[in-house]
Design a protein around this motif. Structure first.
Motif, PDB file in Angstrom:
ATOM      1  N   VAL A  88       4.144   2.540   9.333  1.00  0.00           N
ATOM      2  CA  VAL A  88       4.882   2.404   8.082  1.00  0.00           C
ATOM      3  C   VAL A  88       5.901   1.276   8.255  1.00  0.00           C
ATOM      4  O   VAL A  88       6.489   1.136   9.325  1.00  0.00           O
ATOM      5  CB  VAL A  88       5.645   3.716   7.760  1.00  0.00           C
ATOM      6  N   PRO A  89       6.139   0.468   7.213  1.00  0.00           N
ATOM      7  CA  PRO A  89       7.195  -0.547   7.313  1.00  0.00           C
ATOM      8  C   PRO A  89       8.535   0.112   7.653  1.00  0.00           C
ATOM      9  O   PRO A  89       8.836   1.207   7.180  1.00  0.00           O
ATOM     10  CB  PRO A  89       7.232  -1.173   5.922  1.00  0.00           C
ATOM     11  N   ALA A  90       9.333  -0.545   8.460  1.00  0.00           N
ATOM     12  CA  ALA A  90      10.600   0.030   8.927  1.00  0.00           C
ATOM     13  C   ALA A  90      11.549   0.358   7.789  1.00  0.00           C
ATOM     14  O   ALA A  90      12.372   1.266   7.900  1.00  0.00           O
ATOM     15  CB  ALA A  90      11.267  -0.928   9.918  1.00  0.00           C
ATOM     16  N   ASP A  91      11.442  -0.368   6.678  1.00  0.00           N
ATOM     17  CA  ASP A  91      12.354  -0.122   5.554  1.00  0.00           C
ATOM     18  C   ASP A  91      11.705   0.671   4.418  1.00  0.00           C
ATOM     19  O   ASP A  91      12.211   0.717   3.319  1.00  0.00           O
ATOM     20  CB  ASP A  91      12.903  -1.438   5.019  1.00  0.00           C
ATOM     21  N   SER A  92      10.585   1.336   4.702  1.00  0.00           N
ATOM     22  CA  SER A  92       9.860   2.075   3.670  1.00  0.00           C
ATOM     23  C   SER A  92      10.516   3.414   3.346  1.00  0.00           C
ATOM     24  O   SER A  92      10.904   4.159   4.248  1.00  0.00           O
ATOM     25  CB  SER A  92       8.427   2.345   4.130  1.00  0.00           C
ATOM     26  N   PRO A  93      10.651   3.746   2.058  1.00  0.00           N
ATOM     27  CA  PRO A  93      11.217   5.044   1.679  1.00  0.00           C
ATOM     28  C   PRO A  93      10.361   6.225   2.126  1.00  0.00           C
ATOM     29  O   PRO A  93      10.874   7.322   2.294  1.00  0.00           O
ATOM     30  CB  PRO A  93      11.278   4.989   0.149  1.00  0.00           C
ATOM     31  N   ILE A  94       9.067   6.004   2.356  1.00  0.00           N
ATOM     32  CA  ILE A  94       8.233   7.142   2.756  1.00  0.00           C
ATOM     33  C   ILE A  94       8.477   7.563   4.201  1.00  0.00           C
ATOM     34  O   ILE A  94       8.017   8.612   4.618  1.00  0.00           O
ATOM     35  CB  ILE A  94       6.738   6.901   2.498  1.00  0.00           C
ATOM     36  N   LEU A  95       9.262   6.784   4.946  1.00  0.00           N
ATOM     37  CA  LEU A  95       9.625   7.205   6.308  1.00  0.00           C
ATOM     38  C   LEU A  95      10.355   8.532   6.293  1.00  0.00           C
ATOM     39  O   LEU A  95      10.262   9.303   7.241  1.00  0.00           O
ATOM     40  CB  LEU A  95      10.508   6.139   6.968  1.00  0.00           C
ATOM     41  N   LYS A  96      11.095   8.812   5.242  1.00  0.00           N
ATOM     42  CA  LYS A  96      11.846  10.065   5.138  1.00  0.00           C
ATOM     43  C   LYS A  96      10.936  11.275   5.161  1.00  0.00           C
ATOM     44  O   LYS A  96      11.360  12.367   5.524  1.00  0.00           O
ATOM     45  CB  LYS A  96      12.680  10.065   3.868  1.00  0.00           C
ATOM     46  N   GLU A  97       9.672  11.103   4.782  1.00  0.00           N
ATOM     47  CA  GLU A  97       8.723  12.197   4.739  1.00  0.00           C
ATOM     48  C   GLU A  97       8.163  12.541   6.101  1.00  0.00           C
ATOM     49  O   GLU A  97       7.515  13.566   6.265  1.00  0.00           O
ATOM     50  CB  GLU A  97       7.585  11.855   3.772  1.00  0.00           C
ATOM     51  N   TYR A  98       8.382  11.682   7.097  1.00  0.00           N
ATOM     52  CA  TYR A  98       7.791  11.893   8.414  1.00  0.00           C
ATOM     53  C   TYR A  98       8.819  12.244   9.426  1.00  0.00           C
ATOM     54  O   TYR A  98       9.692  11.909   9.829  1.00  0.00           O
ATOM     55  CB  TYR A  98       6.990  10.672   8.842  1.00  0.00           C
ATOM     56  N   TYR A 130       0.836  -1.198   0.000  1.00  0.00           N
ATOM     57  CA  TYR A 130       0.000   0.000   0.000  1.00  0.00           C
ATOM     58  C   TYR A 130       0.873   1.251   0.000  1.00  0.00           C
ATOM     59  O   TYR A 130       0.634   2.180  -0.768  1.00  0.00           O
ATOM     60  CB  TYR A 130      -0.940   0.005   1.204  1.00  0.00           C
ATOM     61  N   CYS A 131       1.883   1.260   0.845  1.00  0.00           N
ATOM     62  CA  CYS A 131       2.786   2.421   0.921  1.00  0.00           C
ATOM     63  C   CYS A 131       3.488   2.656  -0.419  1.00  0.00           C
ATOM     64  O   CYS A 131       3.645   3.798  -0.851  1.00  0.00           O
ATOM     65  CB  CYS A 131       3.820   2.226   2.023  1.00  0.00           C
ATOM     66  N   ARG A 132       3.891   1.578  -1.063  1.00  0.00           N
ATOM     67  CA  ARG A 132       4.551   1.684  -2.369  1.00  0.00           C
ATOM     68  C   ARG A 132       3.611   2.240  -3.430  1.00  0.00           C
ATOM     69  O   ARG A 132       3.960   3.121  -4.201  1.00  0.00           O
ATOM     70  CB  ARG A 132       5.060   0.316  -2.813  1.00  0.00           C
ATOM     71  N   SER A 133       2.405   1.724  -3.462  1.00  0.00           N
ATOM     72  CA  SER A 133       1.483   2.112  -4.536  1.00  0.00           C
ATOM     73  C   SER A 133       0.822   3.469  -4.312  1.00  0.00           C
ATOM     74  O   SER A 133       0.549   4.181  -5.270  1.00  0.00           O
ATOM     75  CB  SER A 133       0.415   1.038  -4.734  1.00  0.00           C
ATOM     76  N   GLN A 134       0.587   3.846  -3.057  1.00  0.00           N
ATOM     77  CA  GLN A 134      -0.132   5.080  -2.766  1.00  0.00           C
ATOM     78  C   GLN A 134       0.760   6.214  -2.254  1.00  0.00           C
ATOM     79  O   GLN A 134       0.307   7.349  -2.126  1.00  0.00           O
ATOM     80  CB  GLN A 134      -1.231   4.821  -1.731  1.00  0.00           C
ATOM     81  N   SER A 135       1.977   5.896  -1.876  1.00  0.00           N
ATOM     82  CA  SER A 135       2.936   6.868  -1.310  1.00  0.00           C
ATOM     83  C   SER A 135       2.484   7.457   0.021  1.00  0.00           C
ATOM     84  O   SER A 135       2.982   8.494   0.446  1.00  0.00           O
ATOM     85  CB  SER A 135       3.218   7.999  -2.298  1.00  0.00           C
ATOM     86  N   ILE A 136       1.543   6.805   0.666  1.00  0.00           N
ATOM     87  CA  ILE A 136       1.117   7.153   2.022  1.00  0.00           C
ATOM     88  C   ILE A 136       0.757   5.851   2.729  1.00  0.00           C
ATOM     89  O   ILE A 136       0.408   4.869   2.074  1.00  0.00           O
ATOM     90  CB  ILE A 136      -0.097   8.111   2.063  1.00  0.00           C
ATOM     91  N   PRO A 137       0.817   5.842   4.061  1.00  0.00           N
ATOM     92  CA  PRO A 137       0.411   4.623   4.778  1.00  0.00           C
ATOM     93  C   PRO A 137      -1.099   4.429   4.699  1.00  0.00           C
ATOM     94  O   PRO A 137      -1.851   5.399   4.580  1.00  0.00           O
ATOM     95  CB  PRO A 137       0.827   4.896   6.230  1.00  0.00           C
ATOM     96  N   PRO A 138      -1.579   3.189   4.775  1.00  0.00           N
ATOM     97  CA  PRO A 138      -3.023   2.948   4.776  1.00  0.00           C
ATOM     98  C   PRO A 138      -3.634   3.257   6.134  1.00  0.00           C
ATOM     99  O   PRO A 138      -2.947   3.268   7.153  1.00  0.00           O
ATOM    100  CB  PRO A 138      -3.117   1.451   4.480  1.00  0.00           C
ATOM    101  N   THR A 139      -4.921   3.494   6.139  1.00  0.00           N
ATOM    102  CA  THR A 139      -5.648   3.598   7.401  1.00  0.00           C
ATOM    103  C   THR A 139      -5.896   2.181   7.913  1.00  0.00           C
ATOM    104  O   THR A 139      -5.760   1.201   7.160  1.00  0.00           O
ATOM    105  CB  THR A 139      -7.009   4.298   7.198  1.00  0.00           C
ATOM    106  N   LEU A 140      -6.273   2.066   9.168  1.00  0.00           N
ATOM    107  CA  LEU A 140      -6.623   0.739   9.692  1.00  0.00           C
ATOM    108  C   LEU A 140      -7.789   0.162   8.904  1.00  0.00           C
ATOM    109  O   LEU A 140      -7.816  -1.026   8.598  1.00  0.00           O
ATOM    110  CB  LEU A 140      -6.976   0.818  11.176  1.00  0.00           C
ATOM    111  N   TYR A 141      -8.750   1.002   8.545  1.00  0.00           N
ATOM    112  CA  TYR A 141      -9.904   0.543   7.772  1.00  0.00           C
ATOM    113  C   TYR A 141      -9.461  -0.048   6.431  1.00  0.00           C
ATOM    114  O   TYR A 141      -9.938  -1.108   6.026  1.00  0.00           O
ATOM    115  CB  TYR A 141     -10.885   1.697   7.550  1.00  0.00           C
ATOM    116  N   GLU A 142      -8.555   0.640   5.764  1.00  0.00           N
ATOM    117  CA  GLU A 142      -8.063   0.141   4.481  1.00  0.00           C
ATOM    118  C   GLU A 142      -7.345  -1.200   4.642  1.00  0.00           C
ATOM    119  O   GLU A 142      -7.509  -2.100   3.824  1.00  0.00           O
ATOM    120  CB  GLU A 142      -7.152   1.179   3.827  1.00  0.00           C
TER     121      GLU A 142
END
Length: 82
Positions: free
Chosen positions: A72-82, A22-34
């Motif tokens: 977010v997964p620990a190795d996710s590139p989007i961590l840099k945004e947070y 989800y993080c890869r495809s959407q560039s944001i973490p999913p909600t719990l609902y998702e």
């Protein structure tokens, strides 16, 4: 995902994979609902799985409190945004 300190269960691996995809495809973490929709399980179970993954250091909680997109997964590139 190699950063985990302990072995993950199959369900934990599925959750981590769904979160990462989800993080890869959407560039944001999913909600719990998702995540409940992707994994076809209840929100309390998703939350428990996420907390287990935090404990295993496979997932990082990026926001405290009641935020919808807090994991977010620990190795996710989007961590840099947070």
């Amino acid at each position: 995902m190699s950063k985990t300190k302990k072995r993950l269960t199959p369900r934990q691996k599925d959750t981590l994979e769904a979160l990462a995809n989800y993080c890869r495809s959407q560039s944001i973490p999913p909600t719990l609902y998702e995540l409940t929709k992707v994994l076809s399980i209840s929100a309390p179970r998703v939350h428990t799985l996420l907390l287990e993954l935090v404990e295993a250091e496979a997932v990082v909680k990026i926001k405290e409190g009641g935020y919808a997109r807090a994991y977010v997964p620990a190795d996710s590139p989007i961590l840099k945004e947070y």
